[in-house]
Design a protein around this motif. Sequence first.
Motif, mmCIF file in Angstrom:
data_model
loop_
_atom_site.group_PDB
_atom_site.id
_atom_site.type_symbol
_atom_site.label_atom_id
_atom_site.label_comp_id
_atom_site.label_asym_id
_atom_site.label_seq_id
_atom_site.Cartn_x
_atom_site.Cartn_y
_atom_site.Cartn_z
ATOM 1 N N SER A 87 -26.481 46.917 3.455
ATOM 2 C CA SER A 87 -26.591 48.367 3.642
ATOM 3 C C SER A 87 -28.058 48.764 3.569
ATOM 4 O O SER A 87 -28.836 48.167 2.823
ATOM 5 C CB SER A 87 -25.850 49.100 2.520
ATOM 6 N N SER A 88 -28.411 49.770 4.341
ATOM 7 C CA SER A 88 -29.740 50.364 4.194
ATOM 8 C C SER A 88 -29.630 51.442 3.115
ATOM 9 O O SER A 88 -28.782 52.331 3.209
ATOM 10 C CB SER A 88 -30.176 50.964 5.527
ATOM 11 N N LEU A 89 -30.468 51.339 2.098
ATOM 12 C CA LEU A 89 -30.312 52.169 0.902
ATOM 13 C C LEU A 89 -31.606 52.857 0.506
ATOM 14 O O LEU A 89 -32.679 52.271 0.621
ATOM 15 C CB LEU A 89 -29.912 51.291 -0.299
ATOM 16 N N ARG A 90 -31.496 54.083 0.024
ATOM 17 C CA ARG A 90 -32.589 54.713 -0.716
ATOM 18 C C ARG A 90 -31.977 55.633 -1.747
ATOM 19 O O ARG A 90 -31.078 56.415 -1.435
ATOM 20 C CB ARG A 90 -33.541 55.499 0.190
ATOM 21 N N ALA A 195 -20.461 47.298 -2.246
ATOM 22 C CA ALA A 195 -20.835 45.899 -2.418
ATOM 23 C C ALA A 195 -22.323 45.707 -2.668
ATOM 24 O O ALA A 195 -22.768 44.603 -2.952
ATOM 25 C CB ALA A 195 -20.410 45.091 -1.193
ATOM 26 N N PHE A 196 -23.097 46.793 -2.595
ATOM 27 C CA PHE A 196 -24.533 46.691 -2.903
ATOM 28 C C PHE A 196 -24.732 46.933 -4.397
ATOM 29 O O PHE A 196 -23.782 47.217 -5.132
ATOM 30 C CB PHE A 196 -25.322 47.711 -2.057
ATOM 31 N N LEU A 197 -25.974 46.830 -4.858
ATOM 32 C CA LEU A 197 -26.282 47.047 -6.274
ATOM 33 C C LEU A 197 -26.493 48.535 -6.497
ATOM 34 O O LEU A 197 -27.376 49.141 -5.890
ATOM 35 C CB LEU A 197 -27.535 46.261 -6.666
ATOM 36 N N ILE A 198 -25.669 49.124 -7.334
ATOM 37 C CA ILE A 198 -25.786 50.566 -7.542
ATOM 38 C C ILE A 198 -26.441 50.843 -8.888
ATOM 39 O O ILE A 198 -26.386 50.028 -9.783
ATOM 40 C CB ILE A 198 -24.416 51.266 -7.443
#
Lengths: 198, 426
Positions: A87-90, A195-198
């Motif tokens: 995922s693209s995250l910010r 599934a990403f690191l939150i």
Amino acid sequence: MTAVAVSELDLRQIEQFLYREARYADEHDYDAWEALWTDDALYWVPAGADAVDPTSQMSVIYDNRSRISTRLKQLRTGKRHSQSPPSSLRRVISNVEVLSGEVLSGEVLSGEVLSGEVPDGQVPGGEVPGVEMRGGGGAETIVGANFMLAESRARGTEIWAGRTTYRLRVVDGEIRLAYKKVLLVNCDQPLPTLAFLI
Amino acid sequence: MTATVRGTAASMPRPDYATLIQSDRVHGSLYTSEQIFAEELERIWYRTWVYIGHASEVPEPGDYVRKSVGPQDLIMTRDRDGGLHVLLNRCAHRANLVCEDARGNSKSFRCPYHGWTYRNTGELIGYPYRQGYEGNGKLDLAMGRVPRVDSYHGFVFGSFAADGPTLAEHLGAAAGEIDRLARLSPDGQVQLNAGWLKHRTRANWKLLAENETDGYHPQFVHSSIFSVTGSPIAALYSDKSSAVTRNLGNGHSENDLRPEFRNFGEPMRWFGTTQARVPDYVARMREVHGEAAEQILVEGAPHVMIFPNLFIAEIQVFVIQPLSAGECIQHSTAVQLKGAPELNKRMVSQSIGSVGPAGMLLADDTEMYERNQRGVAMLQPEWLDLRRGLHRERVDERGLTIGTATDETAMRGFWSHYRTLMEAAA
């Protein structure tokens, strides 16, 4: 805010650490992120409410250090389909508050700080929240913060938001993360894949 | 109450299910058409037996818990005599939601809109300002009720149809798999009291139902976690596995892993542990079951999909809730076995690691469901192929069709039953 003065770590140091942790997670820098954790780490995302015993009730994530390692190894295979492509995250972290910290000589934690949010009554073992001495290290600083996070992937864009409670510890002169609880604002609702690191 | 649902597309011609569902392939529109979804609500979800909740979620008189079937918001209650009821969460006056809490204990529900109050059986027991209705205070109104409710080993099912096959007839051969799960409790009781994860999934519910007993996908979808943990699960679903896929009839199916576990003959291997690590549990099981304990401890828990929405995956239970042709919710929890505290905490911990939005297994299944949903929207080829293992199917000693561990026997059984229901008279 008086609580800052009573903490061994000053707010600036704490914020810099939280921002760094957030950046490693946003950028999928799994090695750097993993290195932030202490050996007795706990990473918890409650489902529905945090007033439960996570050893007998379901959580979205309830990882000890070993399971954090497994989760990251799975991500590193590149075949964790729900993060391949990642995922693209910010995320933005705000409202950072030191909820309790190590008491320096001659100072007393203000009642206001102690009677504010009681961060975690449900840590395994039932420890009382606040300053405590842990086997391997020194005192912990408990920090609360709010976050908002935008996630984009082929499925669409998700906005995640919530309250994070951190327990920070200084190990060999460096801040380490011993505990991170992420209480999502919508944790009682059906959630999309996380599934990403939150 | 009448549970009939307004036909949403009365003027449109009905889909020709005999053409869309063939013995070796199904049409992509079955996953994308909102018309077909509306027909599924009428002919499957609001007619056949569907799983609603577990009796252990409402153990005491007055307990209630909110549940769902498709878009229907339900309240499962236990009355003062211990009876179970499934009410539709809708006031008989102005159709407001009567109950907003997820769970609780109460003899009655009071609608917040105009104060109408119902017993936890759905009966209207009062409303304010009775003079407005000119009678003696009684009105011939009540909350809607799911007309037929029955349970098996505490698994509560409901049917919105007043008549039809019994639950026992619906479960058929699948009942034995629920027996196998309950038997793993020294007290013979399953409990689903560890709370639920809710996973929003942008895919048609049938992609999930088909995947639950698809033994072909684990080696590929889950290779990342199998390789990292050295999991023995991969071998159960290999081309060389002695496990079988069984069509249990009525749309139910299982991956029967017992042949693999019998080959090893190791108690608790099915649970990924050894008997030495759960000594109290093993001792109690031997005390309760005597010589039969050995077989129970070796063979372990079922992996069974009960049509249309209940999936028991060894130590987890999933419930599928469809919302539209392209969206559903997966509810998941850990199995808890009464009298087995050594297993219960492990089952919670393992389930948290495996299932739900962040699960190291289910997040990847769900990624597949969602990509699959995008795939079926592509125009060509129009069909999904169902032929795998068709040439090597056999009939077992119970007269049930079986294939190898990786064959699509279960999917063919699912679609055969689905077609029967969808072609039935309205």
